[in-house]
Motif scaffolding. Structure first.
Motif, PDB file in Angstrom:
ATOM      1  N   TYR A   4     -88.283 -28.481  -8.435  1.00  0.00           N
ATOM      2  CA  TYR A   4     -87.089 -28.563  -8.772  1.00  0.00           C
ATOM      3  C   TYR A   4     -85.249 -29.037  -7.988  1.00  0.00           C
ATOM      4  O   TYR A   4     -84.447 -29.202  -7.956  1.00  0.00           O
ATOM      5  N   TYR A   5     -86.237 -28.708  -6.435  1.00  0.00           N
ATOM      6  CA  TYR A   5     -85.248 -29.559  -5.093  1.00  0.00           C
ATOM      7  C   TYR A   5     -85.566 -29.372  -4.092  1.00  0.00           C
ATOM      8  O   TYR A   5     -86.871 -29.656  -4.190  1.00  0.00           O
ATOM      9  N   CYS A   6     -84.788 -30.855  -3.676  1.00  0.00           N
ATOM     10  CA  CYS A   6     -85.312 -31.118  -2.630  1.00  0.00           C
ATOM     11  C   CYS A   6     -84.275 -30.457  -1.624  1.00  0.00           C
ATOM     12  O   CYS A   6     -82.572 -30.672  -1.605  1.00  0.00           O
ATOM     13  N   ASN A 106     -80.805 -32.666  -7.068  1.00  0.00           N
ATOM     14  CA  ASN A 106     -82.391 -32.133  -7.883  1.00  0.00           C
ATOM     15  C   ASN A 106     -82.726 -33.964  -8.340  1.00  0.00           C
ATOM     16  O   ASN A 106     -82.398 -34.655  -7.578  1.00  0.00           O
ATOM     17  N   SER A 107     -83.079 -33.726  -9.427  1.00  0.00           N
ATOM     18  CA  SER A 107     -84.031 -35.252  -9.815  1.00  0.00           C
ATOM     19  C   SER A 107     -83.006 -36.048 -10.006  1.00  0.00           C
ATOM     20  O   SER A 107     -83.445 -37.034  -9.809  1.00  0.00           O
ATOM     21  N   LEU A 110     -81.457 -37.828  -6.997  1.00  0.00           N
ATOM     22  CA  LEU A 110     -82.610 -38.497  -6.295  1.00  0.00           C
ATOM     23  C   LEU A 110     -82.523 -39.742  -6.936  1.00  0.00           C
ATOM     24  O   LEU A 110     -82.782 -40.854  -6.194  1.00  0.00           O
ATOM     25  N   ALA A 148     -84.611 -38.617 -15.165  1.00  0.00           N
ATOM     26  CA  ALA A 148     -83.777 -37.576 -15.073  1.00  0.00           C
ATOM     27  C   ALA A 148     -83.044 -37.209 -15.602  1.00  0.00           C
ATOM     28  O   ALA A 148     -82.625 -35.810 -15.922  1.00  0.00           O
ATOM     29  N   LYS A 152     -86.264 -32.420 -15.180  1.00  0.00           N
ATOM     30  CA  LYS A 152     -85.525 -31.876 -14.041  1.00  0.00           C
ATOM     31  C   LYS A 152     -86.574 -31.812 -12.514  1.00  0.00           C
ATOM     32  O   LYS A 152     -86.105 -31.335 -11.627  1.00  0.00           O
ATOM     33  N   ILE A 154     -88.905 -32.994  -9.802  1.00  0.00           N
ATOM     34  CA  ILE A 154     -89.509 -33.845  -8.892  1.00  0.00           C
ATOM     35  C   ILE A 154     -90.481 -34.791  -9.140  1.00  0.00           C
ATOM     36  O   ILE A 154     -90.609 -35.728  -8.990  1.00  0.00           O
TER      37      ILE A 154
END
Lengths: 517, 272
Positions: A4-6, A106-107, A110, A148, A152, A154
């Motif tokens: 859900y996050y990077c 988040n997605s 991105l 997106a 959510k 990724i």
């Protein structure tokens, strides 16, 4: 696995995964490269560019996402090779700009960053053509933004844009006449999708072993005289307005700036003139000139490909850099199947293939594969990794396959191999008792001796195979923490008439592989 | 009497140029925006000092206007000069640089000094062009690669496993002819290559029932690596029948800018 996050850490791991997957498939990407110049180096250029990114990250002591993203952008620009490299650096730069000051994204962040990446990529190219990596990045960014909004995750976003990208890639053939004529899809676009696929593989925990594509044949292109012979690239420090003036002297111009650094890539006959102009704008550095005419002929004429069987990331990397087209993962106790070898052979863009099994247990499967394959396969019966390396080093691209076969057999005779491994159980071989955990030295398929310590065993092994006429010992170690200095000191003390070299092999099963020439 | 004129890429020692009355036209080298006339504004040792300093400070390399992509840029200038002057001038494209060109020039100048006429000298040069062989080795292929003078794949190979290439020229393009691992193997390989080449010219003389082996003449050049050059010279002296003294010379800045320091090699020809 859902993501859900990077953050910085994940970006680091993601970029490494994308590079290694692209690097594994470099030859396949190279084989597609017909636009703007059919010289077969897109995959190589992208890998080189990204290698600089990895080098740059290696020395960065932080996990702060904005810092990592901008480091990636900067080192890719400085290290950019070929037009595909510069475009890729602008995609990475767009991503960094999209990330901005966020510590995690988040997605949707991105997807939006991908949109900026697409804009950056387009603006670097003087005359953007559709049916290239540009079209691909634009379409996946748009698809990504829509996706997106719904999800959510990724991981799902990446799989979705990969799927969209594959569709776009198939359409590139209809968009660009050069691709249609050659009957290929776009090389840069394929490279970029492999990068995304690499990240997905990492997330899904899939193995990074190369599954060669279905039979790869050469693009349908003819030998032609280049309008511009040289590919010139350089960096100017101090200005961004050089484009107007150099435009007159070349084409396929790709220019990208970051701060006061400008990377210029141009195809031209007037390298001296352009450099002269560039020098008026600022300090010129990293000048690279490539002879595209020769690369084009090399690409067209490429008839021989090399396929090897090897294990260990260091060893595989060495084989690749020595000119191997495909490395099949395998070796002692993990023999590849006949099908694995056949699919690798069918997957290279050449009709003649040199195959190095590098292990006596693999020679039968290699022979079987050669029989099944539709290509002309020449097996050099290398029984060890050192033999494989020696054989590959002996290849001269300018000569016939027959002469190369002879050169390789000769080279194998001039190298002695040895391996050191640890006994997995107590046993008795001939006169010698082997105790579990002790080290065993092997040369020529027989046990040279055993010892409680690795170092002592290595010295013993060397003593049995190094002779007065030898001049170089190469040691491939499998442990990244190896104290090379200490090892080197010990060996040089006893064998002072030879050069001793150390390489990280990362091979399984053997603590050391030794080559003596 | 015929006068031989060449350019500074012939890499001949000054003493030889003076002794044989060879005219040497200097070419230009620029470090950034500063230009130097080779051998005039900057001596050969000064060049290497500056090369290292410039590379470590700016990360850049010097640029030169010659040798051009086809190695024949000076010929074009010479032909233009010929048109302007009303003199008996013959321009010959050697297709070579450094030791290869130097050896041709040396042979031609020696013939001129011995009173040979223009036609004889031209014929001799044409013959020498086919006969002269060049082998050279570079410590680091990155310089040749940066100038686009060697294929990327070849350069890559050279940068791992301490692989040293032995290079030569074919149609004005640099080609690798052998690769060895480790510097200790370079000299034996040179010896093998020269032996293999010379084996083609060993003649049996039935009249005297004797074997006629050719003697060689060598021009040895190096880019600031005198130890390597000395080792090579010693090997040549002990292993081959050298007709003339081996001439050793520093590679000048124009060629040195492209090969980088740590380059050494030979051009040789043979006579019965």
């Amino acid at each position: 696995m859902s993501i859900y996050y990077c953050d910085g850490k994940r970006l680091k791991r993601g970029i490494s995964a994308s590079v290694s997957w692209l690097a594994q498939n470099r030859a396949a990407v190279d084989a597609l490269n017909v636009f703007p110049i059919p010289d077969g180096d897109t995959g190589t250029n992208m890998v080189f560019t990204l290698q600089k990114v990895i080098d740059g990250l290696g020395t960065l002591p932080t996990n702060h996402l904005p810092l990592i993203a901008s480091q990636i952008a900067e080192s890719s620009l400085l290290g950019a090779r070929g037009s595909s490299g510069v475009i890729l650096s602008q995609i990475l730069r767009g991503l960094a700009e999209g990330i901005g000051e966020q510590k995690r994204i988040n997605s949707m962040d991105l997807a939006l960053a991908l949109r900026i990446a697409a804009q950056r990529a387009y603006s670097a190219v003087e005359k953007p053509a559709e049916g290239t990596i540009l079209t691909l990045i634009k379409e996946i960014a748009e698809a990504g933004v829509i996706w997106a909004k719904k999800s959510k995750d990724i991981t799902l976003l990446l799989s979705h844009i990969l799927e969209i990208g594959e569709q776009t890639l198939l359409r590139t053939k209809d968009m660009l006449p050069e691709l249609r004529c050659a009957n290929v899809i776009d090389a840069g676009g394929k490279g970029f999708l492999l990068m995304i696929e690499g990240i997905l593989k990492l997330i899904r925990g899939e193995k990074f072993t190369s599954t060669a594509p279905a039979t790869l044949s050469k693009p349908n292109i003819e030998r032609k005289k280049m309008e511009e012979r040289y590919c010139l690239s350089f960096i100017i420090k101090g200005t961004t307005t050089v484009r107007k003036e150099i435009e007159l002297y070349g084409k396929d111009i790709v220019i990208a700036s970051m701060g006061d650094i400008t990377k210029v890539h141009i195809h031209t006959d007037c390298t001296d003139k352009i450099l002269e102009i560039a020098k008026r704008y600022g300090t010129v550095s990293e000048v690279k000139i490539e002879d595209m005419q020769e690369q084009h002929y090399e690409f067209i004429d490429k008839q021989i490909a090399v396929v090897v069987v090897a294990a260990g990331n260091g060893i595989c990397e060495i084989f690749k850099r020595l000119g191997t087209d495909i490395v099949i993962e395998g070796g002692q106790t993990m023999n590849p199947s006949v099908e694995d070898i056949v699919s690798a052979i069918q997957g290279v863009a050449a009709e003649k293939v040199i195959l190095l099994p590098n292990n006596s247990n693999i020679i039968p499967a290699a022979t079987g594969a050669a029989k099944i394959s539709t290509k002309k396969v020449h097996i050099v019966p290398t029984k060890t990794i050192p033999e494989g390396i020696a054989a590959l080093t002996a290849i001269q691209p300018e000569t016939t396959i027959e002469e190369n076969m002879e050169r390789m057999s000769e080279a194998i005779k001039n190298v002695k191999s040895g391996e050191i491994t640890q006994a997995v159980r107590d046993s008795k071989v001939g006169e010698s008792e082997i105790i579990k955990g002790n080290y065993i030295g092997i040369s020529n398929h027989s046990i040279v001796g055993t010892s409680k310590t690795k170092l002592e065993m290595l010295l013993l092994l060397l003593k049995s195979i190094v002779a007065d006429e030898n001049s170089i010992i190469s040691i491939f170690y499998n442990n990244l923490d190896e104290d090379v200095d200490k090892l080197s000191h010990n060996i040089r003390n006893k064998f002072n008439w030879v050069d001793v070299e150390f390489y990280y092999g990362g091979q399984p099963h053997y603590d050391y592989i030794v080559a003596v020439e | 009497m015929v006068k031989i004129i060449t350019d500074s890429t012939a890499d001949l020692p000054e003493t030889i140029a003076t002794q044989y009355n060879i005219g040497v036209v200097p070419l230009y080298i620029s470090f950034g925006n500063k230009m130097y006339k080779e051998g005039v504004d900057i001596s050969k040792p000064e060049f290497y000092h500056k090369f290292r300093e410039y590379e470590s400070l700016s990360g850049g390399l010097p640029t030169t206007s010659q040798p051009s992509s086809k190695l024949s840029g000076t010929c074009e200038s010479a032909n233009r000069a010929k048109k302007e002057l009303n003199k008996d001038i013959t321009v010959i494209d050697s297709g070579m640089v450094s030791a290869g060109l130097g050896l041709i020039v040396l042979c031609a100048a020696r013939a001129a000094k011995n009173g040979k006429n223009k036609e004889q000298i031209i014929e001799m040069i044409e013959e020498a062009k086919g006969k002269i062989k060049v082998y050279f080795t570079v410590e680091n292929l990155k310089y040749l690669e940066k100038g686009g003078r060697i294929g990327k794949a070849q350069a890559l190979v050279g940068n791992i496993l301490h692989i040293l290439p032995i290079l030569s020229f074919k149609d004005g393009i640099i080609i690798p002819i052998e690769k060895v691992r480790g510097s200790k193997k370079v000299l034996p390989k040179y010896k093998e290559l020269i032996n293999r080449e010379m084996a083609n010219f060993v003649k049996f003389n039935p009249k005297e029932n004797s074997i006629l082996s050719p003697q060689i003449e060598v021009l040895l050049v190096h880019a600031d690596c005198i130890e390597k050059a000395n080792e090579l010279e010693a090997m040549l002296r002990t292993s081959f029948n050298c007709k003339e003294a081996i001439t050793t010379s520093l590679i000048g800045g124009v060629v040195g800018s492209h090969t980088g320091p740590g380059t050494w090699g030979i051009a040789f020809t043979w006579y019965y």
